[in-house]
Design an enzyme around this catalytic site. Structure first.
Site, PDB file in Angstrom:
ATOM      1  CG  HIS A  40      -5.398  -2.118  -0.500  1.00 53.97           C
ATOM      2  ND1 HIS A  40      -4.601  -1.775  -1.427  1.00 53.97           N
ATOM      3  CD2 HIS A  40      -5.310  -1.411   0.561  1.00 53.97           C
ATOM      4  CE1 HIS A  40      -3.571  -0.801  -1.004  1.00 53.97           C
ATOM      5  NE2 HIS A  40      -3.953  -0.610   0.104  1.00 53.97           N
ATOM      6  CB  SER A  87      -0.916  -0.017   1.046  1.00 55.20           C
ATOM      7  OG  SER A  87      -1.804   1.034   1.026  1.00 55.20           O
ATOM      8  CD  GLU A 101      -2.367  -2.406  -4.362  1.00 51.06           C
ATOM      9  OE1 GLU A 101      -3.959  -2.531  -4.165  1.00 51.06           O
ATOM     10  OE2 GLU A 101      -1.788  -1.879  -3.659  1.00 51.06           O
TER      11      GLU A 101
END
Length: 307
Positions: A276, A105, A206
């Site tokens: 995620h 992330s 992503e």
């Protein structure tokens, strides 16, 4: 590589865990698996939406890489703020003291910077509070420990059909070093001295909770900067919650991907269990790998850890 009894350092380079109990459960999880834990001095700090000041968060990373007892550095959680501390890291010292480094992330910013400045292979994988303290289990857990404790080449990662990240088969195979992670953070570092200048990359992406027009904007930034031109293939993880606003005109995410990647001859494989989501599979960043569009796999070409 990690061995039972090794010391794992824990830091929070971005936001603080929303619930400390998740962090404490993650710490106990590591201890139950046979590892000793060393906490960054500022791990439980708070500074608005950050886990302490920039100075404090950077100090924990520098200190843990300096500690010769620490064999790996695991991140507590993502959130926001990693790129604020990039100028404050001691890259020459980190290069002399390489360690396993795990997070994803917002931590993508740190991983890109570490690879660019030191060549360090890092791991886009589970975090102590966000995953180890809550959901890590099954095949994802098995692959996580296998990748960190064995000096062998990891098993290939298969992709599966997913409307949020479809595949486009062009050239059957493409090889390069895996670079990327979260799309927003990858795009944010383009044009800075912290983004890798190497050619022949497998671009890994992503995202979470971004509308298709924002995904489009981020991909256009990467395209206009020439990153897609020097890529050899694209691996798409999950794009969760990346749907249009209700009642508003929009391209679909599939249309965005198709239009952005249309001019490039290399394979684009989507639907990897990465990002995620619960029990995301960990992916090593910086190692050589190949995208095989016939077998629909990301195939690793070298081991990410050594004895």
């Amino acid at each position: 590589m990690l061995k039972r009894g090794d010391v794992i350092g824990i830091c929070a380079p971005a936001s603080a865990p929303a619930v400390n109990e998740n962090l404490n459960r993650g710490i106990r999880y590591l201890e139950r698996n046979g590892y000793r834990v060393k906490l960054g001095k500022n791990l439980y700090r708070r500074h608005g939406y950050l886990a302490g000041t920039d100075t404090q968060r950077a100090a924990d990373i520098n200190d843990l890489f300096s500690d010769h007892q620490v064999r790996a550095v695991f991140v507590a959680r993502g959130g926001y703020g990693s790129h604020r501390i990039l100028p404050m890291l001691d890259y020459p010292h980190i290069q002399k003291n390489p360690k396993i480094f795990v997070g994803y992330s917002d931590i993508t910013a740190l991983q890109l910077a570490l690879f660019t400045r030191t060549g360090l292979v890092t791991f886009s994988g589970p975090m102590v509070a966000s995953d180890m303290g809550t959901t890590l289990s099954g095949k994802a857990e098995e692959l996580f420990w296998e990748m960190l404790t064995s000096p062998s080449i990891p098993q290939p990662l298969a992709c599966h059909d997913d409307l949020s990240s479809p595949s486009y088969r062009r050239k059957e195979n493409a090889s390069g070093r895996i670079v990327g992670g979260n799309l927003s953070l990858t795009a944010a570092l383009v044009g800075t001295t912290y983004f890798p200048s190497i050619r022949d990359i497998i671009l890994l992406l992503e995202e979470l909770d971004e509308r298709p027009y924002r995904i489009d904007r981020l991909l256009q930034q990467i395209r206009l900067a020439g990153i897609l031109k020097r890529s050899r293939g694209v691996a798409l993880g999950r794009f969760i919650g990346c749907t249009p606003d209700s009642g508003k005109p929009s391209l679909t995410l599939t249309q965005v991907f198709r239009e952005v990647f249309a001019e490039y001859p290399y394979p684009v494989l989507g639907g990897f269990q990465y990002g995620h989501r619960k029990n995301s599979f960990m992916i090593p960043l910086g190692i050589l790998a190949s995208l095989n569009s016939r077998s629909r796999q990301l195939e690793y070409s070298e081991a990410p850890v050594v004895r």
